[in-house]
Design a protein around this motif. Structure first.
Motif, PDB file in Angstrom:
ATOM      1  N   SER A 122      80.943  48.758 -12.057  1.00  0.00           N
ATOM      2  CA  SER A 122      79.684  48.586 -12.774  1.00  0.00           C
ATOM      3  C   SER A 122      79.228  47.155 -12.574  1.00  0.00           C
ATOM      4  N   ASP A 303      76.135  47.397 -27.636  1.00  0.00           N
ATOM      5  CA  ASP A 303      75.895  48.158 -26.404  1.00  0.00           C
ATOM      6  C   ASP A 303      76.169  49.631 -26.691  1.00  0.00           C
ATOM      7  N   LEU A 304      75.121  50.449 -26.686  1.00  0.00           N
ATOM      8  CA  LEU A 304      75.246  51.882 -26.942  1.00  0.00           C
ATOM      9  C   LEU A 304      75.037  52.687 -25.670  1.00  0.00           C
ATOM     10  N   THR A 305      75.326  52.087 -24.529  1.00  0.00           N
ATOM     11  CA  THR A 305      75.143  52.760 -23.247  1.00  0.00           C
ATOM     12  C   THR A 305      76.117  53.922 -23.115  1.00  0.00           C
ATOM     13  N   ASP A 306      75.628  55.066 -22.637  1.00  0.00           N
ATOM     14  CA  ASP A 306      76.489  56.210 -22.329  1.00  0.00           C
ATOM     15  C   ASP A 306      75.869  56.979 -21.172  1.00  0.00           C
ATOM     16  N   ARG A 307      76.595  57.972 -20.672  1.00  0.00           N
ATOM     17  CA  ARG A 307      76.111  58.728 -19.516  1.00  0.00           C
ATOM     18  C   ARG A 307      74.942  59.636 -19.861  1.00  0.00           C
ATOM     19  N   GLN A 308      74.832  60.023 -21.114  1.00  0.00           N
ATOM     20  CA  GLN A 308      73.771  60.940 -21.500  1.00  0.00           C
ATOM     21  C   GLN A 308      72.433  60.223 -21.645  1.00  0.00           C
ATOM     22  N   HIS A 309      72.450  59.037 -22.278  1.00  0.00           N
ATOM     23  CA  HIS A 309      71.206  58.321 -22.542  1.00  0.00           C
ATOM     24  C   HIS A 309      70.977  57.153 -21.602  1.00  0.00           C
TER      25      HIS A 309
END
Length: 828
Positions: A122, A303-309
């Protein structure tokens, strides 16, 4: 030189060691040139035709050779790395794997060429080891390697001359512009921004059909870069410069919006970050800024990063703060706004060149025209060969019984071949093909198939000959194939282009200058007049208005109330700070906290330390504030060694954040600076109590690089302790404050004695003289440790900002001081 012992079997001359003398400089030069050549041509710079470095080209070619198509299963990355290293790229496996990882990262390439399965890293973390990841070709890689078997490019030997590899890939995709490139060679480097495939192809098609198209014509199709991570590009003048000259710069901003993160609190939600900036880096910078009090109004950052959003950074804003103003603050102080420098260097015909947009597109267009022409020639040659065989086969089928009879009555295959050529007037390839014919091809249906194939071949041959004979038709074929590539692999634009920070069309030079220095005003701050303040304890602040600074008995005991330097300016202006190293550092007023008036005068208790807003070198300190306005009075400086200088007005670089304003000698430093007019009096006070003042006209203005001229004549071992200026109109109100003590005592540990006397008591003398004595030492005193010249009343403070009482005015100049109740750190 040592010799081996002689033996009777060998002549003596063969026993002497042979040493070849070479010139070390010539050997080093030759070796370095070979190394530089290898780095430039075989490692760091991409080819302008396919936009690939050698290692990238070898990876894609080997994956195609291994059959790792997008519809095939993944294979271990280590296997691909091993094949590439063993057959084509004799370098370390780490370099090959790193290159393959970058080809698979969607945040690095606008159009990835490798389909990675597993942890390929990443923006904040590296990839897993090659034994844990798998890979295959991405769909776009098929367009890069397509038609390789049709003689469209030249093949060259590999490193051991056992295999061959393509010199360049056919590259149906304009990879150099679409995916960009970055590399550091020897003496040169490249850094190219990614673009949108659909836009680049549209410009290329226009250039194919209109070879005389101008750069402005192509920029209608390619308005600017399109970064893999989206975001916004603020200011397009640098982009246009890069499109014209190959060099330029632009600023990228994150995509943010203000939302209600809780029922009672608003927050800033980041959904796209600048190119190459990771979320962890942003959060780290935000936390550092909050802890250092550079950022205010921020309650939390998660950090609320995820694969869905996808990417989602949430920055909570404290109650009472304007989220838009906080966002503007974040743009200035964190990587939410970043810069990208364009340097379009690529190999063209084996030579490194700096290319503009038109040259980059033209190189790829010419490459595609050459590829299509060579492919057409190859296909024409193959179809002519096949037509020749089909015609011979049709002759044989028409009289197959006689053909069989000829073959059966021949002694061997060679005789049968010659008799077939003689009887049926066939060529050697046709006769050979008939001899290898299978009986199942002798049916009536096969004859119809051959006739249809002949018609098809004749049609294709006529079409290929037409393409090769007509340049316009050839270009049409190239343009149509480009359109097909764009339709297959193109995606909508991700990056928003803004002419300025506000999105409106502004003057390009102004927008670029403001953007390059990071000057952006918070929304709640208007460009109003104010004062810039520097305290004696090293705090910077600005006033909330342009009200005069008034001292009252109530503010006398306030902390940090000694002003070492003040400057009238405005809230959105830029000022300079003069440092002891002779530098002038640019400073935005927006970086300084605004102080509300307190009992008629500001208190600097809420100021920001100088080191947090100004990048200082070790043991460097700020001595004064200075105006950067072109119409400002000349800036006068003095050094500890008695040098004085006036800097010519308007000598301010517009593209630099720090520059020298005086050339200092070794061991010297600036002790004071102030703006002066021609009728002002310059004042220098030395450590042996000598005070000298003379008109400013005796010091002519000089350029920034000059070292100044003699100001005061110093005795051995003495230095200047203060420098200032007095306006003639204020001479009756001006005072001189001197603080004496022991030169051997540690700074800040002795109180010493102080004296306040009128400036009128000191007669003026000429420049470069010794001056007059201003203080008589008491027992234990041997030097002035502090002095100040300015308009009364004078105030003093300690190192923590606490007030220190000064004695009453003494009209006598050559007198001893009065003992102080505490050490004095600054007078103002």
């Amino acid at each position: 030189m040592a010799r081996r012992p002689a033996t009777p079997d060998l002549p003596p001359e063969d026993l002497v060691e042979k040493i070849v003398d070479i010139d070390v400089a010539a050997e080093m030069e030759g070796s370095f040139l070979e190394y530089a050549y290898s780095v430039i041509y075989s490692r760091a710079l991409p080819d302008a035709r396919d936009g690939l470095k050698p290692v990238q080209r070898r990876i894609l070619f080997q994956m195609a050779d291994m059959g790792l198509r997008p519809d095939r299963p993944y294979v271990k990355s280590a296997r691909v790395v091993g094949e590439v290293m063993g057959k084509l790229h004799p370098h370390g496996d780490t370099a090959i794997y790193d290159a393959m990882v970058r080809l698979a990262q969607p945040f690095s390439l606008r159009l990835p060429l490798v389909d990675g399965h597993g942890n390929f890293g990443s923006l904040d973390d590296g990839p897993a080891a090659p034994r844990y990841t798998e890979a295959r070709m991405a769909p776009a890689a098929l367009a890069m390697t397509g038609d390789l078997d049709e003689d469209v490019v030249d093949f060259v030997p590999n490193y051991d001359n056992k295999l061959t590899q393509p010199e360049v890939l056919p590259a149906a995709i304009p990879n150099l512009l679409v995916n960009g490139a970055a590399g550091i060679a020897v003496g040169m480097a490249t850094n190219m921004a990614p673009h949108n495939l659909v836009e680049v192809v549209a410009a290329a098609r226009h250039l194919v059909l209109h070879p005389d198209a101008t750069l402005e014509d192509l920029m209608r199709f390619v308005p600017g870069p399109d970064l893999p991570t989206g975001g916004k590009i603020v200011g397009l003048d640098g982009v246009r410069d890069a499109y014209r000259t190959g060099r330029g710069a632009f600023r990228t901003r994150a995509t943010a919006r203000v939302e209600n993160v809780t029922p009672r609190r608003k927050g800033i939600v980041i959904t796209e970050l600048p190119y190459t900036v990771g979320p962890e880096k942003v959060i780290e910078k935000i936390k550092e800024g909050v802890q250092a009090k550079k950022l205010s109004g921020i309650a939390d950052a998660v950090d609320l990063t995820d694969r869905q959003h996808g990417l989602r950074l949430v920055i909570e804003v404290k109650a009472g703060f304007d989220p838009d103003a906080v966002l503007e603050q974040l743009y200035r102080a964190t990587p939410l706004e970043d810069s990208f420098s364009i340097n379009n260097v690529a190999l063209v015909e084996g030579q490194p060149r700096t290319l503009g947009l038109r040259e980059l597109i033209d190189v790829w267009v010419q490459h595609r025209i050459a590829v299509v022409r060579r492919r057409s020639e190859h296909r024409l040659r193959k179809r002519l060969e096949r037509l020749h065989l089909v015609e011979g086969l049709l002759v044989a089928i028409l009289d197959i019984d006689e053909v069989i009879q000829v073959i059966r009555t021949s002694d061997d295959a060679e005789a049968a071949r010659e008799r077939l050529r003689t009887v049926f007037d066939l060529s050697e390839p046709q006769a050979e093909y008939i001899l290898e014919l299978r009986l199942r091809r002798l049916t009536k249906f096969s004859r119809l198939e051959l006739e249809r194939e002949k018609e098809q071949l004749e049609s294709e041959i006529a079409e290929l000959r037409g393409i090769l004979a007509d340049d316009a038709l050839l270009r049409t074929v190239v343009s149509d194939e480009m359109a097909q590539v764009a339709a297959t692999y193109g995606t909508p634009r991700r990056t928003i282009l803004l002419e300025s920070a506000g999105g409106s069309a502004v003057t390009g030079a102004a927008a670029a200058a403001r953007s390059s220095r990071g000057v952006a005003a918070p929304l709640e701050i208007a460009d109003t007049a104010c004062w810039a303040l520097l305290s004696g304890t090293g705090l910077l602040a600005r006033t909330a208005s342009d009200e005069p600074l008034v001292r009252t008995p109530q503010t006398r005991r306030a902390k940090h109330d000694v002003l070492a330097s003040t400057l009238a300016t405005s809230t959105r202006a830029e000022v300079g700070v003069v440092t002891s190293r002779g530098r002038l550092v640019r400073l935005s007023m927006l970086d300084l906290p605004a102080l509300p008036p307190t009992d008629g005068a500001p208190s600097l208790g809420g100021g920001v330390p100088v080191g947090e807003v100004v990048a200082l070198e070790p043991r460097e300190r700020v001595v004064a504030l200075a105006s950067l306005a072109a119409d400002a009075p000349t800036l006068a400086l003095a050094t500890a060694q008695g040098v004085v200088k006036r800097v010519a007005p308007g000598d301010v670089p517009s593209n630099r954040d720090a520059w020298e304003v005086i050339g200092l000698k070794d061991g010297d430093e600036v002790v004071g600076a102030t703006h002066v007019a021609d009728d002002d009096e310059l004042v220098l006070v030395s450590s042996d109590t000598s005070l000298l003042h003379f008109p400013a006209t005796q010091v002519r203005p000089q350029g920034r690089a000059a070292g100044g001229m003699a100001g005061i004549k110093l005795a051995a071992g003495q230095r200047v302790v203060t420098f200032g200026a007095v306006t003639p109109a204020l001479v009756p109100d001006a005072v001189v404050v001197t603080v004496a003590g022991s030169s051997s005592a540690l700074p800040g540990t002795q109180s010493g004695s102080a004296k306040v006397s009128p400036f009128e008591a000191y007669p003026g003398k000429g420049r470069a003289t010794g001056g007059v004595r201003s203080h008589r030492f008491l027992k234990g005193e041997d030097a002035l440790i502090l002095a100040w010249v300015g308009t009364a009343p004078a105030w003093a403070c300690g190192s923590a900002g606490q007030p220190v009482e000064l004695p009453e005015l003494d009209p006598r100049r050559d007198m001893s001081g009065t003992a102080l109740p505490a050490p004095v750190h600054a007078v103002g």
